[in-house]
Design a protein around this motif. Structure first.
Motif, mmCIF file in Angstrom:
data_model
loop_
_atom_site.group_PDB
_atom_site.id
_atom_site.type_symbol
_atom_site.label_atom_id
_atom_site.label_comp_id
_atom_site.label_asym_id
_atom_site.label_seq_id
_atom_site.Cartn_x
_atom_site.Cartn_y
_atom_site.Cartn_z
ATOM 1 N N VAL A 1 0.838 -1.196 0.000
ATOM 2 C CA VAL A 1 0.000 0.000 0.000
ATOM 3 C C VAL A 1 0.876 1.249 0.000
ATOM 4 N N LEU B 1 -5.802 -0.489 -0.233
ATOM 5 C CA LEU B 1 -5.905 -1.142 1.067
ATOM 6 C C LEU B 1 -6.881 -2.313 1.024
ATOM 7 N N ALA C 1 -4.711 5.830 3.560
ATOM 8 C CA ALA C 1 -5.273 4.531 3.215
ATOM 9 C C ALA C 1 -6.280 4.078 4.272
#
Length: 282
Positions: free
Chosen positions: A69, A76, A113
């Motif tokens: 990520v 995510l 994220a």
């Protein structure tokens, strides 16, 4: 019908410990399963950025982890794993020095994220690294609730006090939940808790509450070696029942009004911690 109760605001619970070996990760997993069994939507984030092990403890194998990520542009959602009880797992990176020493910019990417989880979880459990490292302090400082896991080990108690002291004096946190793990009895656990209370209240202006006492059970390790939680392997065991009780207690912890305590507040606090840390280093 009380819609607010049915759909409570998402909150972050940091599970921490002064030292390793006290059962912090198994506690995070068991609490997550127990909360899921109450019908709560739970995401467990393995925040040990470099020595992650939650996925290993559960026998889960994913194609990606949190490093993808941060560094490879993977969403995510694509790294999240389905865990026991219906909870979802965000695997950390294992053995990645770069991840363990993530920069402010990289941590900001992680915060961005995590912001996508705000509308799909009731409880974000953050399994922090043991000790008083930067990642641990930032995640604990930002979370609504801090659960400090201790056991009957002098180093565990001493290091737990050190963690509480740093979070209190450097980050302004003044309330902590103590979970006594691997206790020989309820009375034994409460005795250890009172011992810690005596020290913290003597030297610090903090409130220390007992979250619960988890009994010692050698089968916890047995099931961990099988890569399963005892909550799944032996749900009627005393230790499993203790975690179910902990989840019921946790679910009733007060939820602050407004933004504070919600996942958005957790993320904003993380961002503020990064900004503060960056300015302090200039």
């Amino acid at each position: 019908m009380n819609t607010l109760y049915r759909n409570p605001p998402a909150r972050a619970i940091a599970v921490a410990s002064g030292k390793g070996g006290v059962g912090k990760s198994t506690t995070s997993i068991a609490l997550g399963i127990a909360l899921s069994q109450l019908g709560r939507r739970v995401v467990l984030f393995d925040a040990d950025l470099g020595l992650a092990n939650v996925d290993v403890l559960l026998g889960l194998k994913g194609k990606y982890d949190i490093s993808d990520v941060l560094y490879a542009g993977v969403d995510l959602e694509d790294i999240m794993l389905d865990g026991p009880g219906g909870m979802r797992i965000i695997p950390g990176g294992s053995g990645l020095l770069k991840l363990a020493n993530a920069s402010d910019q990289e941590r900001a990417g992680l915060v961005y994220a995590l912001s996508t989880l705000a509308d799909q979880t009731d409880n974000l459990i953050v399994d922090t690294p043991a000790g008083i490292g930067g990642n641990t302090l930032q995640f604990c400082a930002a979370a609504q609730e801090i659960v400090v896991v201790v056991c009957d080990d002098p180093a565990s108690m001493t290091d737990a006090y050190a963690l509480i002291k740093v979070l209190n004096q450097n980050h302004g946190r003044d309330r902590f939940r103590i979970l006594v793990n691997m206790a020989s009895s309820e009375e034994h656990g409460r005795m250890l808790f009172q011992r810690l209370v005596a020290t913290t209240t003597r030297f610090l202006d903090v409130t220390v509450d007992l979250a619960g006492v988890i009994p010692y059970d050698r089968e916890v390790l047995t099931w961990s070696r099988r890569q399963k939680s005892i909550m799944v392997g032996k749900p009627s065991a005393p230790v499993s029942m203790a975690f179910k009780k902990l989840a019921q207690v946790t679910d009733k912890w007060p939820r602050p009004m407004g933004a504070q305590g919600q996942l958005e507040f957790f993320l904003e606090s993380l961002i503020q911690a990064q900004v503060t840390g960056r300015h302090a280093s200039v």
